[in-house]
Write a protein that holds these residues in place. Structure first.
Motif, short mmCIF file in Angstrom:
data_model
loop_
_atom_site.label_atom_id
_atom_site.label_comp_id
_atom_site.label_asym_id
_atom_site.label_seq_id
_atom_site.Cartn_x
_atom_site.Cartn_y
_atom_site.Cartn_z
N VAL C 703 0.85 -1.20 0.00
CA VAL C 703 0.00 0.00 0.00
C VAL C 703 0.88 1.24 0.00
O VAL C 703 0.67 2.18 -0.78
CB VAL C 703 -0.95 -0.01 1.22
N GLU C 704 1.92 1.23 0.82
CA GLU C 704 2.82 2.39 0.83
C GLU C 704 3.56 2.50 -0.50
O GLU C 704 3.84 3.61 -0.97
CB GLU C 704 3.81 2.27 2.01
N GLY C 705 3.87 1.37 -1.10
CA GLY C 705 4.51 1.41 -2.41
C GLY C 705 3.63 2.08 -3.44
O GLY C 705 4.09 2.88 -4.26
N GLN C 706 2.33 1.76 -3.40
CA GLN C 706 1.40 2.40 -4.32
C GLN C 706 1.31 3.90 -4.05
O GLN C 706 1.25 4.72 -4.97
CB GLN C 706 0.00 1.77 -4.19
N ILE C 707 1.30 4.25 -2.77
CA ILE C 707 1.20 5.68 -2.42
C ILE C 707 2.44 6.42 -2.89
O ILE C 707 2.36 7.48 -3.52
CB ILE C 707 0.98 5.83 -0.90
N ARG C 708 3.61 5.87 -2.60
CA ARG C 708 4.85 6.54 -3.01
C ARG C 708 4.97 6.62 -4.53
O ARG C 708 5.42 7.63 -5.07
CB ARG C 708 6.06 5.80 -2.46
N GLY C 709 4.57 5.55 -5.19
CA GLY C 709 4.66 5.56 -6.65
C GLY C 709 3.71 6.58 -7.25
O GLY C 709 4.08 7.35 -8.15
N GLY C 710 2.48 6.60 -6.74
CA GLY C 710 1.51 7.57 -7.23
C GLY C 710 1.96 8.99 -6.91
O GLY C 710 1.82 9.91 -7.72
N PHE C 711 2.54 9.15 -5.73
CA PHE C 711 3.05 10.47 -5.34
C PHE C 711 4.16 10.91 -6.31
O PHE C 711 4.18 12.06 -6.76
CB PHE C 711 3.59 10.41 -3.91
N GLY C 712 5.04 9.99 -6.64
CA GLY C 712 6.12 10.33 -7.58
C GLY C 712 5.58 10.77 -8.92
O GLY C 712 6.05 11.76 -9.51
N GLN C 713 4.56 10.07 -9.39
CA GLN C 713 4.00 10.45 -10.69
C GLN C 713 3.18 11.73 -10.58
O GLN C 713 3.18 12.55 -11.50
CB GLN C 713 3.19 9.28 -11.25
N GLY C 714 2.51 11.90 -9.46
CA GLY C 714 1.76 13.14 -9.25
C GLY C 714 2.71 14.33 -9.17
O GLY C 714 2.44 15.40 -9.73
N LEU C 715 3.83 14.12 -8.50
CA LEU C 715 4.83 15.18 -8.42
C LEU C 715 5.41 15.48 -9.80
O LEU C 715 5.64 16.64 -10.16
CB LEU C 715 5.94 14.77 -7.44
N GLY C 716 5.63 14.43 -10.57
CA GLY C 716 6.11 14.64 -11.95
C GLY C 716 5.13 15.48 -12.73
O GLY C 716 5.51 16.44 -13.42
N ALA C 717 3.85 15.15 -12.61
CA ALA C 717 2.82 15.91 -13.33
C ALA C 717 2.78 17.36 -12.84
O ALA C 717 2.54 18.29 -13.60
CB ALA C 717 1.45 15.26 -13.15
N ALA C 718 3.02 17.53 -11.54
CA ALA C 718 2.97 18.88 -10.99
C ALA C 718 4.15 19.73 -11.45
O ALA C 718 3.98 20.91 -11.77
CB ALA C 718 2.94 18.82 -9.46
N LEU C 719 5.32 19.15 -11.47
CA LEU C 719 6.52 19.98 -11.65
C LEU C 719 7.19 19.83 -13.01
O LEU C 719 7.84 20.76 -13.47
CB LEU C 719 7.55 19.63 -10.56
N LEU C 720 7.09 18.68 -13.63
CA LEU C 720 8.01 18.41 -14.75
C LEU C 720 7.35 17.97 -16.04
O LEU C 720 7.78 18.36 -17.13
CB LEU C 720 8.99 17.29 -14.33
N GLU C 721 6.36 17.11 -15.96
CA GLU C 721 5.98 16.34 -17.14
C GLU C 721 4.93 17.03 -17.99
O GLU C 721 3.90 17.44 -17.49
CB GLU C 721 5.44 14.97 -16.71
N GLU C 722 5.21 17.13 -19.27
CA GLU C 722 4.19 17.58 -20.21
C GLU C 722 4.55 17.13 -21.62
O GLU C 722 5.69 17.27 -22.05
CB GLU C 722 4.03 19.11 -20.19
#
Lengths: 174, 274, 998
Positions: C703-722
């Motif tokens: 569960v924590e793995g899913q949270i951290r992974g989703g957080f990483g991708q959410g952070l990517g979408a927030a700051l970097l990815e387009e």
């Protein structure tokens, strides 16, 4: 100074994880394709083929190497190490690999081989790394599953365990 | 994403490599580390007919101090220079800039000379060489010549190298009692610089070199400016660089960084000098 | 050096319960040692060929001709297939709305996005296939492109499909409660306009397909790293024109990440299967990274206007959504599902009874969209939670107070939202208290205040999010009108399957059609089974591959919508419970005790009250094989049990368009502290706290793995990815050096807080947890940045250059002595070039004029020109080799002259196209006589570049184009014997370039 003709396959002999192997490759064949499809060592993965994702990282003569930015013909006579050579036996894991499993430092496992190779080489050079050194090293890899935190933890744990075992290893050296 | 076909030569001496270049000219390319060039091959952006691998030429894999210069051979990998025990003492600017070049995993294979040969305007090694007024040692079968770094890089990935020439080495002058500063702004750690600034401060004045903005590293020298005079000089420099915009940064942002980061780096260098 | 630890199968304790424990994963031993079995690791049948795909460099163009003659002559090439040939042996992919449009896996007559397949080469290996791709000669007639969703629906916008008038694929209005009255009666109306960008979770393993066709059976056998949903199986079989039982679709044992994205492999399944059929041999295709970034799939970008009717205390009475969903060039199944996945959840975590919705689905000249982690959630919550922050700002309230005031009350569950979702369980306000407390919100506020006191730009952002999971397969039909739905027949449910089998030595195997891509399904299933049978997880073998020819599966099979823990693991429990009940009766009869006294413990089945009276589990379990007659009459067999489960709560949309779009609803409360650097504009996450209630936690580490992974991708979408596109539709994010994925130096460690409110609707009480942070994190970070900067219009990704524009104020002017032409106003990412220059020529204007119109002169002065053909007096065709550094390529160029004012002025329009891309430009040339009998040539140009190089070598382009254009005029001047040499700067560089060529 032999010229390897583009249209022919040329014999490439090298050491893979300590075993002598050889295969044939055109000059343009990438080390990734050569290892995976000619030699049959599929543990090294292909993620981007332009040197960014790090999934294909191996060592060549001890140097961390993007296999996708390396030609098969370049490794003639070299000592190549891949993820398949990290554990000492098929039913065992290295300390680093075991730390990865304990810390759930992988999910899909696709990028893992390259990360393990980077860390394995790095921990030999820097036995007691700080977290920011580990993160700096890992910035040469892309992992989409883990958010990296458990990988950092696994690396630090493995480093500590390796460091604590060092004297014992020396005394048991044969 | 596989390279187009090419022949491959593993040269065992510089002479062998030069013979091939003399014969094949622009159709041949030197492979020295290949951390940028191999990616271009894979994307088929580059399609040489022949690759000359110089990485097994032992005589090119040397770092030597010769007459006040650090001469780095064409086969010296970035990791080797970074690990060289005298780097900090002899070339403090390079010691500051080199960790920004790619990642551990690319510095282990990439060469100093390869990066300079590639002449990417945002790369750290061409910037450092230009900032330090270093030289490029070019050699063909017929002759050797030294070109000042600023003359060597003629534009975006364009250089003064003739087709039959290869870089044998580059040399960085060792200058004592200077202050150095280096900073780079990129989207992520290890990315191409949006702006990279290298400052050298000596008793004679200030030198600022900027990469990532114009289509090659650009340098300005100012006699001991400070305060608003320095700001004015930085502003002029920022505009003179004729910044462009891309998906990562606007032109205005680049100019702003030249002013602000440039200033910060100069101050770092001043502090380091005093 | 002894550097090993024993590979032990998980054995922390001999006894359960195993569920809820973070045991080591059974998957990891193989993955850590290089023994994973990903699609490209598996052997293929002898004779298998390899495919490479020629892709469109244009966003929108008619395909005039495709010449494959030269390409076919490459040794090793077996077949080259174009749209016409693929169309001949397939049917159009089903489109998710009722409209007269077709959707092919390859361009048929027209390309509609950069990267769209144009031809498939099948050859003996991938290298040769790519060689042939280079030799295919395609002629295009470029059309204007519709790139932005808002401008694509404007009048006179370029039209993509005749069947989608105005580029609108669907336009539906919904109304729940009485929104008009609520808005009329509200004290405040707060609105926000949002542009959510395109991005993708980009798994590190790309797509792969191996397809074979048997003419004698008229059947396909396909291996693909497809992730489901297997409703797509029906789409594929229909496209391949075979019944479902002649399409055997299999998945490999391992898949290198998906996050929804590998749903998008299905058009390539059709394409490669058709290629295998035409080539008469099995065909394998492994997508490369350039293909993946430009043309696999993407999340939708969306333009949203969201308004709220608000009381002065911050209570939201009604919401009014206007969403314009950009699905790219084709509406591929299951789109427009991204828009409707959240339809029941448009009120988020809030108790808002009145709702107006307008949903428009539009097509643009960009890559077709599909599944992507979060699937509709990021787009919805970015608007909703930004709006909540704005309500707080505009009403002078604390954002967290606004959140709390509007939460669904703790005693209201199960709670039916205005648009029809049934929120199964939760205690949102307790979740916020827990997160704020454990996450140290008060301390974070003090950090913010201290930072601000020092003049730093520091903000705190919040997001409260309901995370839906286990999709109702019928939600997508909400896009249809009730009448259309009645005609099409009901669609709903979320059928899950699981098979538990016992072999003749009593060993337990499980099969689930869940197709994990790293989520550890095999481990969790082994825990569930171990608890039921009283054995160790290591004794259970779990298979998660799908083979549609042999397995129990249904349309909902696969790995998406965070359905594993809630649906698949739960269904496994149902199957195992059924077997266990029969085994208990068997054991009771063998032991002569009452079945109610039977327990499964420590590998034995026996009496709870008399521990000495028991049998080994394997003995009881194997009895059905060896002595079926010994089983009690009513037990039947205990060899294999397959359970099917679909939750009754997932009903079809009703006639008022209420839809319970998902079965489970977790709750997330995030907050973070972010500092924005005053110099660089970079946003740094100081602290990130994420509180999750995902129901029963089956495996905490995962569960924590899913949270951290989703957080990483959410952070990517927030700051970097387009995924960036130029105004002409050129794709600008073609490599991992352009599309920026966060690395270990960008992602901080989030503080994770848990609470467990069990779902009453799932067998294990579990809910999904995989997608939540992709929904909550982008907006939480954006809210913090909005708070730090005091700005409203915060757009993702938070590129430092964009934030710096808020901070830096007006730019210092250039020194007065410098002649700076004002930079043209251009959007970020625009790749249009503008330039001007001047050359002095030692020839009179008339002579220069003649040169400009003379093919021989042009051949000399056009950089890298091999030949010039004169089509008419004002139209020339040239073959040129142009490039920069080692990046050179051949181009075919057309030059047209217009607005001729001899010998004074002329407009030159050029277009060049080659393997590396294309460029077009227009320039006005003005010739002015000077006193010395020479001419001053002034030129001004606009140019645009696209195609392959735009996407992968973007940084090089501007420089290259400027060099080439300036070189042309410098060369013209030199040719006439003049030129203002040395002129320094760019021209001197050009001179060097020219000299080098000589």
């Amino acid at each position: 100074m032999p010229l390897l003709n583009s249209s022919q396959r040329h014999r490439v002999g090298f050491s893979l994880n300590g075993h002598s192997v050889e295969g044939d490759a055109e000059p343009r064949v990438l080390l990734t394709d050569f290892l995976r499809h000619e030699i049959g060592a599929t543990g090294t993965h292909v993620g981007c083929e332009h040197g960014v994702c790090g999934a294909c990282t191996v060592t060549v003569d001890g140097m961390l190497t993007r296999a996708c930015l390396t030609l098969a013909v370049q490794i003639e006579g070299c000592d190549v190490r891949t993820v398949e050579g990290l554990a000492t036996a098929p039913d065992r894991l290295s300390i680093l690999q075991a730390a990865f499993r304990r810390n759930h430092a992988l999910q899909c496992g696709f990028c893992t081989a390259g990360i393990l190779m980077s860390l394995d080489a790095f921990l030999r050079e820097v036995p007691t790394p700080a977290e920011d050194q580990i993160r700096d090293l890992l910035s040469g890899h892309l992992c989409r599953c883990t958010g990296y935190t458990p990988i950092v933890r696994a690396a630090l744990e493995a480093a500590a365990e390796l460091a604590s075992r060092q004297p014992a290893v020396q005394s048991h050296h044969v | 994403m596989k390279p187009a076909a090419f022949d491959y030569v593993r040269a065992s001496s510089a002479e062998e490599a030069l013979e091939v270049l003399a014969k094949e000219g622009a159709d041949a390319r030197i492979l020295a580390g290949g951390q940028s060039f191999m990616a271009m091959l894979n994307m088929r952006l580059a399609r040489p007919k022949l690759l000359v691998d110089i990485m097994r030429i032992g005589s090119l894999d040397r770092i030597e101090e010769i007459e006040g210069e650090i001469v780095v051979g064409a086969a010296v990998r970035q990791a080797k220079l970074l690990g060289w025990d005298k780097l900090k003492a002899k070339l403090p600017l390079v010691a500051l800039a080199l960790p920004w070049t790619g990642h551990v995993q690319t510095r282990s294979r990439g060469t100093i000379c390869g990066s300079i040969a590639h002449a990417d305007p945002s790369a750290e090694m061409p910037l450092s060489l230009v900032a330090l007024s270093g030289s490029v040692h070019l050699r063909s079968l017929k002759k050797r010549r030294r070109v000042r770094a600023a003359d060597y890089i003629t534009g975006m990935m364009n250089t003064a190298r003739a087709d039959e020439e290869m870089i044998e080495a580059v040399s960085f002058p060792v200058v004592a009692e200077h202050g150095y500063g280096f900073r780079e702004i990129a989207r992520r750690h290890g990315d191409f610089a949006i702006v990279a600034c290298a400052a050298i401060v000596s008793s004679k004045g200030i030198r600022l070199a900027v990469g990532g903005v114009a289509d090659r590293p650009e340098v300005r020298d100012w006699p001991g400016l400070s305060g608003s005079a320095l700001d004015d000089a930085l502003n002029r420099f920022a505009y003179e660089l004729d910044a462009r915009q891309d998906v990562h940064a606007t032109a205005r942002y680049r100019r702003e960084l030249v002013r602000r980061v440039g200033r910060a780096v100069i101050e770092e260098a001043v502090q380091c000098h005093s | 050096m002894q550097k090993s630890a024993a590979t032990s199968y998980a054995k922390p304790s001999p006894e359960g319960p195993w569920v809820g424990r973070s045991i080591e994963r059974v998957e990891d031993g193989a993955l850590l040692t290089g023994r994973g079995r990903f699609i490209d690791d598996l052997g293929v049948d002898t004779g298998t060929l390899h495919a490479a795909i020629l892709r469109s460099p244009h966003a929108h163009a008619d395909v005039l001709s495709i010449d494959t003659v030269t390409a076919r002559s490459v040794p090793g090439v077996f077949a080259i297939l174009t749209g016409a040939e693929i169309k001949a042996c397939t049917a159009s992919l089903v489109v998710g709305v009722k409209a007269p449009v077709e959707c092919w896996p390859i361009a048929v007559g027209r390309v509609r996005y950069v990267g769209e397949p144009v031809a498939v080469v099948v050859a003996s290996d991938r290298y040769k296939a790519e060689d042939a791709v280079d030799l295919i000669d395609v002629r295009y007639a470029v059309r204007p492109a519709a790139v932005d969703p808002l401008s694509s629906i404007a009048p006179l916008a370029p039209l993509l499909h005749d069947g989608f008038p105005g580029n609108i694929a669907s336009d539906r209005h919904f109304r729940y409660g009485d929104p008009e009255a609520a808005f009329a009666g509200a004290v405040h109306r707060v609105s926000i306009d949002i542009r959510y960008p395109r991005n993708s979770c980009t798994p590190i393993e790309t797509y792969g397909v191996v397809a074979a066709y048997s003419p004698s059976d008229d059947a396909f056998d396909i291996l693909a790293n497809f992730q489901g949903p297997f409703s797509i199986h029906a789409v594929i079989s229909r496209a391949l024109k075979v019944p479902g039982n002649r399409l055997r679709l299999r998945t490999p044992p391992d898949s290198g990440g998906s996050f929804g994205v590998k749903q998008g492999v299905f058009p390539y399944i059709v394409l490669i299967a058709a290629a295998a059929r035409m080539a008469g041999r099995p065909v394998k295709w492994i997508e490369d990274r350039l293909e993946h970034l430009s043309a696999s799939t993407s999340a939708t970008n969306r333009a949203t206007t969201l308004s709220a009717a608000v009381d002065s205390n911050g209570q939201i009475r009604a919401l009014d959504w206007d969403q314009i969903e950009d699905c790219g060039a084709h509406l591929r199944a299951p789109e427009p599902a991204t828009l409707y996945r959240m339809h029941g959840n448009l009120t988020g975590a809030y108790d808002i009874r009145h709702l107006a919705v307008r949903n428009r689905v539009v097509v643009t000249n960009k890559t077709p969209t599909g599944l992507n982690r979060g699937f509709g959630g990021p787009q919805v919550y970015f608007a909703l939670e930004r709006l909540v922050q704005r309500i707080a700002v505009e009403l002078g309230l604390d954002p967290l107070d606004v959140i709390r005031r509007n939460l669904v009350p703790s005693d209201a569950f199960p709670y039916r939202t205005a648009s029809g979702a049934l929120l199964d369980s939760g205690d949102y306000s307790a979740g916020i208290d827990l997160g704020a407390g454990e996450g140290g919100l008060d301390e974070l506020k003090r950090r913010r205040d201290a930072a601000r006191a020092q003049g730093r730009l520091y903000g705190i952002g919040y997001a409260a999010v309901v995370e839906p999971s286990v999709s109702n397969m019928g939600y997508i039909t909400t896009v249809l009108t009730p009448a259309e739905r009645r005609k099409a027949g009901p669609k709903n449910g979320a059928q899950a399957t699981a098979t538990v089998a016992i072999d003749p030595v009593g060993a337990v195997s499980v099969h689930v059609a869940s197709v994990p891509q790293g989520q550890g399904h095999r481990t969790v299933i082994s825990q569930v089974i171990a608890d039921i049978f009283g054995i160790a997880p290591a004794e259970v073998r779990v298979n998660t591959e799908v083979d549609t020819a042999k397995d129990a599966w249904s349309i909902a099979s696969g790995n998406y919508a965070s359905r594993f823990a809630a649906a698949v693991a739960g269904t496994t429990k149902i199957a195992a419970d059924r077997l266990a009940a029969r085994l208990a009766r068997t054991a009771a009869s063998q032991l002569n005790i009452d079945v109610s006294d039977i327990v499964f413990r420590k590998g034995r089945v026996g009496s709870a009250t008399n521990p000495d009276n028991s049998l080994s589990f394997s003995r009881v379990a194997a009895l059905s094989h060896w002595s079926p007659g010994s089983l009690p009459d009513d037990v039947g067999q205990t060899i294999r049990e397959t359970a099917f489960w679909t939750p009754p709560q997932l009903t079809p949309p009703d006639d008022e368009d209420h839809i319970n779009s998902s079965l489970c609803h977790g709750f997330i409360f995030d907050f973070c502290g972010v500092e924005v650097d005053r110099i660089t504009g970079a946003a740094r996450i100081d602290r990130y706290v994420t509180m999750h209630d995902c129901g029963k936690i089956l495996h905490p580490a995962m569960v924590e793995g899913q949270i951290r992974g989703g957080f990483g991708q959410g952070l990517g979408a927030a700051l970097l990815e387009e995924f960036c596109y130029a105004p002409d539709g050129s794709f600008l994010s073609g490599t991992f050096a352009d599309y920026l994925v966060p690395t270990a130096t960008e992602i901080p460690e989030p503080i994770i807080v848990h609470m467990e409110t069990l779902s009453p609707f799932t067998p294990l009480g579990a809910k999904g947890v995989g997608e939540g942070n992709c929904m909550s994190t982008p907006v939480c970070i954006a809210n913090a940045v909005a708070d730090a900067l005091g700005e409203k219009d915060i757009e993702l990704p938070l590129v430092p250059a964009k934030l710096a524009a808020f901070i830096h104020g007006e730019e210092i002017a250039a020194p007065a002595s410098m002649r700076i032409s004002p930079p043209p106003a251009a959007k970020s990412g625009e790749r249009n070039l503008h330039g001007e220059g001047r050359e002095r020529i030692d020839a009179a204007p008339a002579a220069v004029w003649a040169m400009l119109l003379d093919p021989n002169t042009l051949q000399t002065v056009i950089p890298g020109c091999h030949s010039v053909e004169k089509i008419s007096d004002t139209h020339f065709r040239a073959d040129v080799t142009i490039g920069i550094g080692p990046v050179k390529g051949p181009y075919r160029a057309e030059v047209k002259l217009s607005d001729l004012e001899p010998p004074h002025a002329v407009t030159l329009a050029g277009f060049a196209e080659g393997v590396l891309g294309f460029g077009s430009g227009q320039g006005r040339i003005i010739l002015t006589p000077d006193r010395d009998g020479g001419t001053t040539l002034d030129y001004k140009y606009d140019a645009a570049i696209g195609g392959k190089v735009a996407g992968i070598g973007g940084r090089l382009l501007d420089g290259a184009a400027r060099v080439v254009i300036a070189q042309f005029f410098a060369s013209l001047a030199r040719h006439a014997g003049g030129g203002n040499e040395p002129s320094g700067g760019l021209l001197s560089k050009l001179r060097n370039l020219v000299r080098r060529r000589q």
